[in-house]
Design a protein around this motif. Structure first.
Motif, short mmCIF file in Angstrom:
data_model
loop_
_atom_site.label_atom_id
_atom_site.label_comp_id
_atom_site.label_asym_id
_atom_site.label_seq_id
_atom_site.Cartn_x
_atom_site.Cartn_y
_atom_site.Cartn_z
N GLN A 78 0.80 -1.22 0.00
CA GLN A 78 0.00 0.00 0.00
C GLN A 78 0.84 1.29 0.00
N LEU A 79 2.14 1.16 0.14
CA LEU A 79 2.98 2.36 0.18
C LEU A 79 3.00 3.03 -1.19
N PRO A 80 2.77 4.35 -1.25
CA PRO A 80 2.92 5.06 -2.53
C PRO A 80 4.36 5.02 -3.03
N ARG A 81 5.30 5.01 -2.09
CA ARG A 81 6.72 4.94 -2.45
C ARG A 81 7.39 3.85 -1.63
N LYS A 82 7.83 2.82 -2.28
CA LYS A 82 8.48 1.71 -1.58
C LYS A 82 9.78 2.17 -0.92
N GLY A 83 10.02 1.67 0.27
CA GLY A 83 11.21 2.06 1.01
C GLY A 83 11.03 3.31 1.85
N PHE A 84 9.85 3.94 1.74
CA PHE A 84 9.55 5.19 2.47
C PHE A 84 8.25 4.97 3.25
N PRO A 85 8.32 4.46 4.47
CA PRO A 85 7.12 4.00 5.20
C PRO A 85 6.31 5.11 5.87
N LEU A 86 5.79 5.97 5.01
CA LEU A 86 5.04 7.14 5.49
C LEU A 86 3.95 7.46 4.47
N ILE A 87 2.74 7.77 4.97
CA ILE A 87 1.63 8.15 4.09
C ILE A 87 0.86 9.31 4.71
N PHE A 88 0.61 10.34 3.90
CA PHE A 88 -0.42 11.31 4.26
C PHE A 88 -1.55 11.11 3.27
N HIS A 89 -2.76 10.86 3.80
CA HIS A 89 -3.93 10.63 2.95
C HIS A 89 -4.90 11.80 3.13
N GLY A 90 -5.02 12.62 2.08
CA GLY A 90 -5.91 13.79 2.14
C GLY A 90 -7.36 13.39 2.02
N VAL A 91 -8.17 13.80 2.98
CA VAL A 91 -9.60 13.48 3.00
C VAL A 91 -10.41 14.76 3.20
N ALA A 92 -11.31 15.04 2.30
CA ALA A 92 -12.18 16.21 2.44
C ALA A 92 -13.49 15.77 3.10
N GLY A 93 -13.44 15.64 4.40
CA GLY A 93 -14.62 15.19 5.15
C GLY A 93 -15.42 16.36 5.69
N THR A 94 -16.16 16.10 6.74
CA THR A 94 -17.01 17.11 7.37
C THR A 94 -16.94 16.99 8.88
N ASN A 95 -16.82 18.13 9.57
CA ASN A 95 -16.92 18.13 11.03
C ASN A 95 -18.35 17.80 11.42
N GLU A 96 -18.51 16.81 12.28
CA GLU A 96 -19.85 16.43 12.73
C GLU A 96 -19.91 16.42 14.25
N ARG A 97 -21.08 16.75 14.78
CA ARG A 97 -21.31 16.70 16.23
C ARG A 97 -22.71 16.15 16.46
N ASP A 98 -22.86 15.36 17.50
CA ASP A 98 -24.18 14.94 17.91
C ASP A 98 -24.83 16.07 18.69
N SER A 99 -26.15 16.12 18.68
CA SER A 99 -26.87 17.23 19.30
C SER A 99 -26.62 17.36 20.79
N ASN A 100 -26.30 16.26 21.44
CA ASN A 100 -26.11 16.28 22.90
C ASN A 100 -24.65 16.18 23.31
N ASP A 101 -23.72 16.40 22.34
CA ASP A 101 -22.30 16.21 22.64
C ASP A 101 -21.46 17.18 21.81
N ARG A 253 -1.31 10.80 -0.90
CA ARG A 253 -2.41 10.35 -1.74
C ARG A 253 -3.71 10.97 -1.25
N GLY A 254 -4.77 10.81 -2.06
CA GLY A 254 -6.06 11.38 -1.68
C GLY A 254 -6.24 12.79 -2.21
N ILE A 255 -7.20 13.51 -1.67
CA ILE A 255 -7.52 14.86 -2.11
C ILE A 255 -6.36 15.81 -1.79
N THR A 256 -6.05 16.69 -2.72
CA THR A 256 -5.03 17.71 -2.49
C THR A 256 -5.69 19.08 -2.44
N VAL A 257 -4.96 20.06 -1.96
CA VAL A 257 -5.50 21.42 -1.90
C VAL A 257 -5.83 21.91 -3.30
#
Length: 287
Positions: A78-101, A253-257
């Motif tokens: 799963q490594l984007p670059r072999k020999g370099f054991p690090l991944i940043f995966h960009g995700v454009a999600g959403t902040n969510e909160r439950d109504s009571n928390d 990998r994933g979404i970029t700016v």
């Protein structure tokens, strides 16, 4: 905070380091009669250590970790670059909160973490490890609600439910202080639903604390995976440095700016006739 109001926002060690006897001299460094600076790191792969070393240790840390351990994921499929054991995966999600928390969670990041966890478990199985041990995998998140959502995902997901995952620690940075793991995953949680003015300041909450950042980035021995929204994280110097490091070293990998900005412009132009604006993103999948 109440503690800070009453003068308890600075630790005893920090107060001691402000005494002239223990301060670092601009030319000669620390007085070695009173201070011994530990420079050898016996935990992490050099690629994982690089950014914290430059940000917080003046680039003086030296990697003395056992290479058999630190290189154990260097050929992971799963490594984007072999020999370099690090991944940043960009995700454009959403902040969510439950109504009571008031605690924040991000289900888009939970979904990405689940896929990485499945791939990691499969990798351990290939190596003959049938049960995940306490120090194999750790997942660091800044919010209690995200911890809850991740643990629930373990129980609900049909593939993960069959695995023995009780030893996978999911918790806050404070729970990881002083610990080390073969693999560490980090979910930063904070996100936004649309892009706004470039000079707007975003509230990163716990994520922009440099001490927590340093701890989170330095728990992994052999593999570090960070999942987060680069549009928000880039507003913080430390996170921006880390994301740029991953991008320039081929482990992003994933979404970029730039993806998000392009999609945002297209959505604004396309939505002008209907009065709608949104920010769509490309799928966040593991390649």
């Amino acid at each position: 905070m109440l503690a800070e109001t009453h003068g308890l926002g600075v630790s005893m060690l920090e107060r001691l380091m402000n005494i002239d006897l223990y301060k670092r001299h601009e030319t000669y460094g620390y007085n070695n009669r009173f201070i011994s600076k530990l420079l050898r790191n016996y935990r992490s792969h050099p690629a994982i250590l690089k950014v914290p070393n430059e940000l917080f240790y003046d680039g003086e840390l030296q990697s003395y970790a056992d290479t058999k351990t630190t290189s154990s994921f260097c050929r992971w499929e799963q490594l984007p670059r072999k020999g370099f054991p690090l991944i940043f995966h960009g995700v454009a999600g959403t902040n969510e909160r439950d109504s009571n928390d008031p605690s924040v969670y991000n289900m888009a990041e939970v979904d990405v973490l689940k896929e990485y966890l499945k791939a990691l478990v499969a990798h351990f199985h290939k190596k003959g490890v049938n049960k995940i041990e306490p120090n194999n995998i750790g997942i660091i998140v800044p919010y209690r609600k995200q911890v809850e959502k991740i643990n629930k995902a373990f129980q609900v997901d049909k593939d993960l439910r069959k695995e023995n995952l009780e030893n996978v620690l999911v918790g806050s940075v404070e729970q990881f202080q002083g610990k080390e793991f073969n693999v560490t995953l980090v979910s930063t949680v904070r996100s936004m639903t649309k892009l706004t003015a470039a000079n707007q300041k975003f509230t990163l909450g716990f994520v922009d604390n440099e001490r927590r950042f340093n701890v989170a980035m330095t728990r992994a021995q052999a593999l570090l995976i960070v999942v987060g929204d680069p549009r928000v994280l880039k507003t913080d110097h430390n996170w921006n440095t880390f994301i740029h490091y991953c991008a320039t070293n081929g482990c992003y990998r994933g979404i970029t700016v730039s993806d998000a900005e392009e999609d945002h412009r297209a959505s604004v132009e396309g939505g002008a006739a209907t009065g709608e604006t949104c920010c769509t993103t490309r799928p966040n999948t593991i390649i």
